[in-house]
Design an enzyme around this catalytic site. Structure first.
Site, PDB file in Angstrom:
ATOM      1  N   ASP A 468       0.822  -1.209   0.000  1.00  0.00           N
ATOM      2  CA  ASP A 468       0.000   0.000   0.000  1.00  0.00           C
ATOM      3  C   ASP A 468       0.854   1.256   0.000  1.00  0.00           C
ATOM      4  OD1 ASP A 468       0.882  -0.565   2.588  1.00  0.00           O
ATOM      5  OD2 ASP A 468      -0.773   0.497   3.526  1.00  0.00           O
ATOM      6  N   GLU A 474       3.634   0.427   7.856  1.00  0.00           N
ATOM      7  CA  GLU A 474       2.549  -0.373   7.285  1.00  0.00           C
ATOM      8  C   GLU A 474       3.127  -1.205   6.146  1.00  0.00           C
ATOM      9  OE1 GLU A 474      -1.132   1.533   7.096  1.00  0.00           O
ATOM     10  OE2 GLU A 474      -2.140  -0.265   6.439  1.00  0.00           O
ATOM     11  N   GLU A 736      -2.529   8.967  -1.128  1.00  0.00           N
ATOM     12  CA  GLU A 736      -3.522   8.034  -0.590  1.00  0.00           C
ATOM     13  C   GLU A 736      -4.904   8.679  -0.516  1.00  0.00           C
ATOM     14  OE1 GLU A 736      -2.624   6.987   3.459  1.00  0.00           O
ATOM     15  OE2 GLU A 736      -3.934   5.232   3.390  1.00  0.00           O
ATOM     16  N   HIS A 757       0.637   6.120  -2.532  1.00  0.00           N
ATOM     17  CA  HIS A 757      -0.288   4.996  -2.593  1.00  0.00           C
ATOM     18  C   HIS A 757      -0.704   4.871  -4.060  1.00  0.00           C
ATOM     19  CE1 HIS A 757      -1.216   3.922   1.524  1.00  0.00           C
ATOM     20  NE2 HIS A 757      -2.373   3.354   1.185  1.00  0.00           N
TER      21      HIS A 757
HETATM   22  C1  BGC Z   1      -4.005   1.005   3.709  1.00  0.00           C
HETATM   23  C2  BGC Z   1      -4.911   0.857   2.529  1.00  0.00           C
HETATM   24  C3  BGC Z   1      -5.736  -0.375   2.778  1.00  0.00           C
HETATM   25  C4  BGC Z   1      -6.592   0.002   3.948  1.00  0.00           C
HETATM   26  C5  BGC Z   1      -7.647  -0.963   4.329  1.00  0.00           C
HETATM   27  C6  BGC Z   1      -4.844   1.318   4.883  1.00  0.00           C
HETATM   28  O1  BGC Z   1      -4.128   1.541   6.036  1.00  0.00           O
HETATM   29  O2  BGC Z   1      -3.017   1.948   3.511  1.00  0.00           O
HETATM   30  O3  BGC Z   1      -4.331   1.031   1.347  1.00  0.00           O
HETATM   31  O4  BGC Z   1      -6.397  -0.894   1.708  1.00  0.00           O
HETATM   32  O5  BGC Z   1      -5.791   0.322   5.064  1.00  0.00           O
HETATM   33  O6  BGC Z   1      -8.119  -0.741   5.581  1.00  0.00           O
END
Ligand code: BGC
Length: 863
Positions: A468, A474, A736, A757
């Protein structure tokens, strides 16, 4: 006709593969209606079998009356571990003309079963450097391991098969092996571990040699997500085997075993999220070369084998794909410099400097600067992204960490004594999307910047697995993100093998219920599974991969797993309605789309896709069942969400885009739905009000339903919220959130605000297919539809993509009331050109130009 572009398992001359029936592909060279294959003959010889020659090959298909030039599977005698095979092919064209034999391609088998490995897992028990328990849990000095061996003759061939629990960096006689970083890559190490194979022949010589390896923490030992360290194990370990064929043909194996020596090096902390910290005073200079004195080193410790399956890596791993020079360097304090590396990427900094022994240099990384011109690090959450070096002496050094990566555009450097010129520092961009295979450009420079940003975020987030984000704590394989972005990714980069491997990661997360996790790999600590649009990636991504690559093998391989998922879905609904799970139309601005609608819509979509998958693999009963189930759910959705006037009761852009994109509506209401979607976009003053799920669907839904002009206007919208708003704010990657930063509010909450993202970059698929008009309509680009679609004031657009067949292109420009179209159709594929007046023309292989009056003299009919 000539033949070129030979690949095996989509790679050129791959080493160390483990596919029992590797698939061959080749490209024909030529143009015109006859540039099509009517038959082929393929031969393979085992170069390690002295009896095999081209006149007595190991496998010979003979002449096969077939037009397939991709995914032709090996069907000869079982392939032997470590053997090297040569292959060649010749073809007959549509007119019967015979080609010459292709130049030979090659492939080599890796280690195919446990019995092929004589190596043992080894590691080094490193003494604690610090006494504080908290500090200790952060630190893991990098172990260095080495093994001397002697060769009585120069090897004819030598291969290093290597993997690690953690990360490895290998050297033969002081030379780094291969170009990979962060190898062996991320998998669920409890189930599957990838190994790589390298050709090390040129690095060996008669007499004494040394194999040396450093081990990093990586995903195995280091931090993953926000769950901290030790997700898979607490100490890195090595497994490697150098297999050489000496001149005398005698085999020689040097494997990891108890004969190795180990020591800890100067790197006292290495972590993908925290960074790398090295005290050069503690480095063992020359530790990887033969004349180094290792007499004080410890014996290694043998480690129990993890019991996971060892598989050969299918892709090229992560590499430095680009080097970005510093755009500016300026001082922000007496001892601090801020360096702008020009673009927000994933990678590391390389810094050249000189100083004094004990001098402590710190490099911090961030995506953005705050209002005071300082690094904005709040959005990194727990990820420190900090590298440190303590210099050993006054010599000039080039500092570059190996076992970490950061998401950054800016670096703050402190602790330098020498002045820093812009060419002393650069960003080394890392990615597993190593080869770009697509290009898009158009008449709007801001849209071209958007395209560049899409590719940047693609590269930044294809790091071993599709993630992501590359910066905060993350960096996970979120399934929906890829599900929506995969078509765009596959247009732009050669990531087929990487996505194919990731699908195995996804299958490894499958629960006994049949549900896939929402992230893959799913390390310990993770619980979410079965959520709409996320878990559904388990069926959607294989289908997209099949459509774009032509590889039906992925559908065969994953079929049973997908079938179990479909059984799970059948239980995950009540009277045909499915609750949409945890996330809904993620990070949508403003409008909220009912999750019950989204869940049910995706249920139809996934069953429709599965019906097609079942048909491709020849499971007609399953296909029929899935079709019927999809229809039942479709009717349930219509009963629940369609009012008497044929309007959706969920009145959002996302709901209409989904209804149109997933074919949820009775045919008679489609045009009206397109108009309603247009009204909703107009009501938002030509802006989007969509999140991850709605965004990629809005544009095709408009273009396909009489609203292409509006789609083009949305593309060019540059006020908030829009793609070009970000571009106008100076974005060098895809954000994002639409509101990641606004002039009025500044940065959005740091809790979840990445500037890298790829999800909203999923519009790239529309840019290629609809705006430029390059549309793959048969799996693997065997047939394309070339459909220039001017609109929105664009006067030029062009897209190209290199498939296994060659380069496809569709470009158009409007000049003086004439639409000029330039297309390229590779041999052995078909193409249909559809002009804006709906006139269709079959286009033979080759490059062609067409002209038509524009606007067309009569109004195009809706498809
Ligand atoms: C991520 C996203 C993901 C989402 C789902 C986020 O923290 O960065 O891209 O799909 O969480 O909860």
């Amino acid at each position: 006709m000539a033949i070129e572009g030979l690949t095996v398992e989509r790679r050129i001359d791959p080493p160390g593969i483990d596919a029992p029936h590797p698939r061959f592909a080749w490209r024909l060279v030529g143009s015109g209606p006859m540039a099509r294959q009517s038959a082929y003959q393929l031969q393979v010889i085992d170069t390690d079998d002295p009896k095999a020659t081209w006149s007595a090959p190991t496998w010979d298909t003979g002449r096969v009356e077939n037009s397939d030039s991709t995914y032709v599977a090996y069907g000869g005698p079982p392939l032997v571990a470590r053997h090297r095979y040569s292959w060649r092919v010749r073809t007959w064209g549509a007119d019967g003309s015979e080609s010459a034999w292709s130049g030979p391609g090659s492939f080599e088998m890796g280690l195919l079963s446990a019995g092929d490995w004589s190596a043992r897992w080894i590691g080094h028990v490193v003494p604690d450097l610090v006494s504080e328990p908290e500090e200790r849990s952060r630190q893991q000095p990098v172990p260095a391991l080495r093994r001397r061996f002697s060769l009585s003759s120069v090897p004819r061939r030598a291969r290093l098969h290597i993997t690690a629990l953690g990360l490895y960096e290998a050297y033969v006689n002081g030379t780094r092996v291969g170009e990979e970083r962060l190898a062996p890559g991320w998998t669920d190490y409890h189930k599957r571990i990838q190994y790589q194979t390298y050709d090390v022949t040129p690095l060996l010589h008669i007499g004494d040699n040394v194999l040396a390896v450093r081990l990093g923490d990586g995903w195995y030992t280091g931090r993953v997500g926000s769950w901290g360290r030790h997700r898979y194990g607490d100490k890195p370990a090595l497994l490697c085997q150098l297999d050489a064929q000496l001149g005398s043909d005698e085999p020689l194996t040097v494997a990891s075993d108890d004969q190795w020596l180990a020591c800890s090096g100067g790197t006292w902390l290495n972590d993908l999220q925290m960074g790398e910290r090295t005290d050069l005073r503690n480095e063992h200079r020359g530790w990887s070369s033969i004349d180094f004195d290792d007499s004080g080193w410890d014996p290694v410790s043998l480690r129990a084998a993890p019991g996971s399956r060892l598989v050969s890596a299918r892709d090229d791993g992560t590499r430095v794909v680009e080097t970005l020079p510093a755009a500016s360097v300026h001082a922000v304090g007496p001892d601090r410099l801020i360096v702008d590396l020009g673009a927000n990427a994933a990678g590391v900094v390389r810094l050249r400097t000189a100083g004094a022994p004990g001098q402590h240099i710190v490099i911090r990384h961030a995506e953005a600067l705050d209002a005071n011109g300082e690094l904005y690090t709040e959005n990194l959450r727990g990820a420190e992204q900090q590298d440190e070096f303590i210099l050993a002496d006054t010599a000039a050094v080039s500092l570059e960490p190996q076992f970490t990566f950061h998401g950054f555009r800016y670096a703050e450097v402190s602790g330098l004594t020498a002045p820093l010129a812009a060419d002393d520092i650069e960003s080394r961009v890392l990615s597993s999307a190593t080869r770009l295979v697509g290009a898009f450009s158009c008449s709007d420079p801001l849209v071209n910047t958007l395209q560049r940003n899409i590719v940047t975020s693609l590269r930044a987030n294809f790091i071993s697995i599709p993630t992501d984000c590359p910066q905060r704590n993350e960096r996970l394989g979120w399934t929906a993100d890829l599900q929506i972005f995969a078509p765009t990714a596959l247009f732009n980069a050669d990531v087929t093998n990487m996505v194919d491997k990731w699908l195995d990661d996804l299958v490894d997360t499958q629960l006994p219920s049949g549900a896939y996790a929402d992230i893959a790999p799913a390390p310990s600590g993770w619980a979410g599974a079965g959520n709409t649009a996320w878990s559904d990636a388990g069926v959607i991504v294989p289908w997209v991969l099949y459509e774009r690559s032509g590889d039906a093998g992925v559908l065969d391989r994953l079929y049973d797993s997908m079938r179990r998922y479909m059984a799970f879905l059948e239980t995950d609904q009540t009277n045909g309605l499915r609750f949409g799970g945890r996330y809904g139309d993620w990070v949508s601005l403003g409008a909220r789309t009912d999750k019950l609608f989204i869940g049910t819509a995706y249920l139809v979509y996934v069953f429709d896709i599965f019906a097609r998958i079942a048909a491709v693999v020849g499971r007609t009963d399953d296909a029929q069942h899935a079709r019927e189930f999809a229809d039942r759910v479709r009717r349930a959705l219509q009963r629940r969400f369609l009012d008497d006037r044929g309007r959706l009761t969920v009145d959002t852009q996302t709901a209409y885009a989904m209804a149109l994109g997933f074919d949820l509506l009775p045919e008679s209401t489609r045009l009206a739905a397109g108009s309603r979607l247009a009204e909703l976009v107009h009501a938002a003053e030509t802006h989007l009000a969509t999140g991850f799920l709605g965004t990629p669907l809005v544009m095709p839904a408009l273009s396909d339903n009489g609203q292409h002009e509006l789609a083009c206007q949305l593309m060019r919208q540059d006020t908030y919220p829009s793609w070009l708003f970000e571009v106008r704010q100076g974005a060098t990657s895809i954000w994002e959130r639409w509101n990641g930063w606004t002039p009025e509010q500044g940065f959005y909450s740091p809790r979840m605000n990445s500037f890298n993202h790829y999800a909203f970059g999923a519009v790239g698929d529309w840019m290629y297919r609809y705006l430029a008009g390059l549309n793959p309509v048969e799996p693997g680009y065997r047939r394309t539809e070339l459909r220039p679609r001017p609109g929105g004031g664009f006067f030029f657009a062009r897209a190209t993509h290199e498939s296994l067949y060659g380069t496809h292109a569709c470009g158009w420009r409007i000049e003086d009331g004439i639409l000029h179209v330039d297309v390229s159709v590779p041999p052995n594929t078909s193409a249909t050109l559809v002009l804006p007046n709906e006139v269709r023309t079959e286009v033979p292989p080759g490059q062609h130009s067409f002209k038509a009056p524009y606007p067309p003299p009569w109004k195009p009919e809706r498809r």
